[in-house]
Enzyme design. Structure first.
Site, PDB file in Angstrom:
ATOM      1  N   CYS A  28      71.893  61.672  77.973  1.00 41.98           N
ATOM      2  CA  CYS A  28      70.540  62.225  77.401  1.00 41.98           C
ATOM      3  C   CYS A  28      69.265  61.392  78.199  1.00 41.98           C
ATOM      4  O   CYS A  28      69.242  60.521  78.677  1.00 41.98           O
ATOM      5  CB  CYS A  28      70.691  61.242  76.180  1.00 41.98           C
ATOM      6  SG  CYS A  28      72.185  61.415  74.951  1.00 41.98           S
ATOM      7  N   CYS A 268      61.733  37.836  63.582  1.00 40.89           N
ATOM      8  CA  CYS A 268      62.871  38.520  64.067  1.00 40.89           C
ATOM      9  C   CYS A 268      64.213  38.071  63.678  1.00 40.89           C
ATOM     10  O   CYS A 268      64.501  36.864  63.146  1.00 40.89           O
ATOM     11  CB  CYS A 268      62.955  38.307  65.623  1.00 40.89           C
ATOM     12  SG  CYS A 268      61.190  39.377  66.432  1.00 40.89           S
ATOM     13  N   ASP A 284      68.016  43.074  72.114  1.00 34.94           N
ATOM     14  CA  ASP A 284      68.466  44.239  72.873  1.00 34.94           C
ATOM     15  C   ASP A 284      67.065  44.628  73.671  1.00 34.94           C
ATOM     16  O   ASP A 284      67.218  45.674  74.365  1.00 34.94           O
ATOM     17  CB  ASP A 284      69.140  45.223  72.135  1.00 34.94           C
ATOM     18  CG  ASP A 284      68.529  45.891  71.162  1.00 34.94           C
ATOM     19  OD1 ASP A 284      67.830  45.346  70.408  1.00 34.94           O
ATOM     20  OD2 ASP A 284      68.804  47.047  70.822  1.00 34.94           O
ATOM     21  N   CYS A 356      51.351  50.885  64.882  1.00 33.06           N
ATOM     22  CA  CYS A 356      50.576  50.028  63.692  1.00 33.06           C
ATOM     23  C   CYS A 356      49.853  51.220  62.991  1.00 33.06           C
ATOM     24  O   CYS A 356      49.961  51.247  61.481  1.00 33.06           O
ATOM     25  CB  CYS A 356      49.523  49.099  64.280  1.00 33.06           C
ATOM     26  SG  CYS A 356      48.418  48.603  63.085  1.00 33.06           S
TER      27      CYS A 356
END
Length: 418
Positions: A28, A268, A284, A356
């Site tokens: 890809c 997070c 990641d 945003c």
């Protein structure tokens, strides 16, 4: 910046392991990870069995009864069925009594056969299948090294999952070739009876290059328009019949829950991301030598989770730009993803999330319809909760709300007259 939030090594940590590093059988062109160009070679890189067992043993030892593994790549199924059979054997061998073990696996779907599917069903794996839409869209970007599209093989893999009644969801990358084709996507999802779908905006950079700002294939306006049109399909006149992860997370906030998607949480997620060789990172999006916090084959897991870089990483998201601090939609995204924010060298200041404006656009667009939908759901949850929490009686002001939000009744459903 908020006060330090050092990870408690005894708290629940989810694990994402790059099973075969970046080896993949597809090429890809937008791939976030793969550098092998769809030609992984004869010798597939796999997690060393000794590293695997050491980690599982230590992970189980610090758990509070719940462990979560996500197997990714590259293409994790290149590791072979025997590898995953060994995984579940090691999990069973080292799990304390009554431990809840969950396994998720993200795959391009082309290697799923009946044996894999039967295994996934037996051990309750949740499978994510990458599929960018109907054949003509999917085959534009998700191709083999010789250029042939992978759609037919993916659909065969999905059929194996269905034949074995394996739970799966669809992950669609939103890129320049499908961002304007919302109608085509949703007609395809409905035609194929895909009930669980999530979107990821296409990025044109690799995880290792955190020293450079992210580059995206679509603009915030394009993504915002996409999300607004997708919301109309999902909303379905107030009766959603499909799970779209982005909108499900929005709705969770409206019904006084917390979002589960890390992009929209207050902080997070507590995740340990592992490379195939055992190198550990906090996310990641930060697989880079500057963010390495140890190696699970060499270091004690408790030491890795106490690494000061982990603390530094966890403080990034709550350190919001000024624009976010005064935004009326702050409870819905909490500043978005730190990887999408351009940071100062000392990580003390950042610009808002690249998307945003996309988020604000769809939040504004959806708000008036989210309110009655959320109230309907809260009423149903509240009614159900009265029967099994309070035997049909209303809770007192300071009691836990019957809707199950975890908030006090006076701060939750009492405000809307329930």
């Amino acid at each position: 910046m908020e006060a330090g939030c050092m990870i408690n090594p005894n708290s629940n940590i989810s694990v994402m392991w790059k099973t075969v590093s970046e080896d993949c059988n597809l090429a890809c062109d937008y791939c976030y990870y793969s550098t092998c160009g769809g030609k992984p070679g004869k010798q597939i890189k796999k997690i060393d069995v000794n590293v695997l067992e050491k980690f599982i043993k230590e992970y189980m030892a610090i758990t509070r009864g719940v462990v979560s593994f996500a197997w990714q790549g590259g293409e994790p199924l290149l590791a072979g069925l025997n590898f995953f059979e060994n995984v579940v054997a090691l999990q069973a061998k080292n799990a304390p009594a009554n431990t809840i073990i969950s396994n998720g696996l993200q795959t391009n779907g082309t290697l799923i056969n009946d044996r894999f599917a039967a295994f996934f069903k037996k051990y309750n794996f949740l499978i994510g299948v990458s599929l960018d839409g109907p054949r003509e869209i999917h085959n534009l970007r998700r191709v083999y090294s010789h250029g042939k599209g992978s759609f037919d093989q993916v659909m065969k893999g999905i059929q194996h999952l269905r034949n074995n009644r394996v739970e799966f969801n669809i992950l669609t990358v939103i890129h320049k070739d499908n961002v304007h084709r919302v109608k085509d996507l949703f007609e395809f999802y409905e035609q194929e009876n895909f009930d669980f779908v999530q979107f990821i905006p296409c990025m044109d950079f690799h995880s290792q290059r955190i020293d450079q700002p992210g580059v995206y294939e679509i603009t915030p306006k394009q993504y915002g328009d996409f999300l607004c049109e997708a919301f109309d399909y999902w909303y379905n006149d107030g009766n959603p019949k499909m799970s779209i992860r982005f909108f499900d997370n929005m709705l969770s906030i409206y019904v006084n829950r917390e979002a589960e998607l890390c992009t929209h949480k207050k902080s997070c997620a507590k995740t340990l991301v592992l490379e195939q060789n055992g190198d550990a990172f906090p996310c990641d999006f930060y697989i880079h030598p500057d963010w390495k916090i140890g190696n699970v084959g060499e270091d004690a897991l408790t030491d890795i989770l106490k690494h000061p870089l982990y603390d530094t990483f966890m403080q990034m998201k709550p350190n919001l730009p000024e624009k976010c601090q005064t935004c009326k939609w702050i409870k819905l995204c909490h500043g978005g993803c730190p990887r999408n924010r351009r940071w100062s060298d000392d990580l003390q200041q950042s610009d808002p999330d690249y998307f945003c404006d996309s988020f604000q656009q769809v939040y504004e667009y959806a708000h008036e319809r989210m309110l009655p939908l959320a109230e309907k759901i809260r009423k149903n949850l509240f009614t159900q909760g009265l029967s099994y929490m309070y035997k049909g009686q209303h809770p007192a002001r300071n009691d836990q709300c019957a809707c199950g939000s975890g908030k006090k009744y006076k701060n939750c459903c009492m405000k809307i007259g329930l």
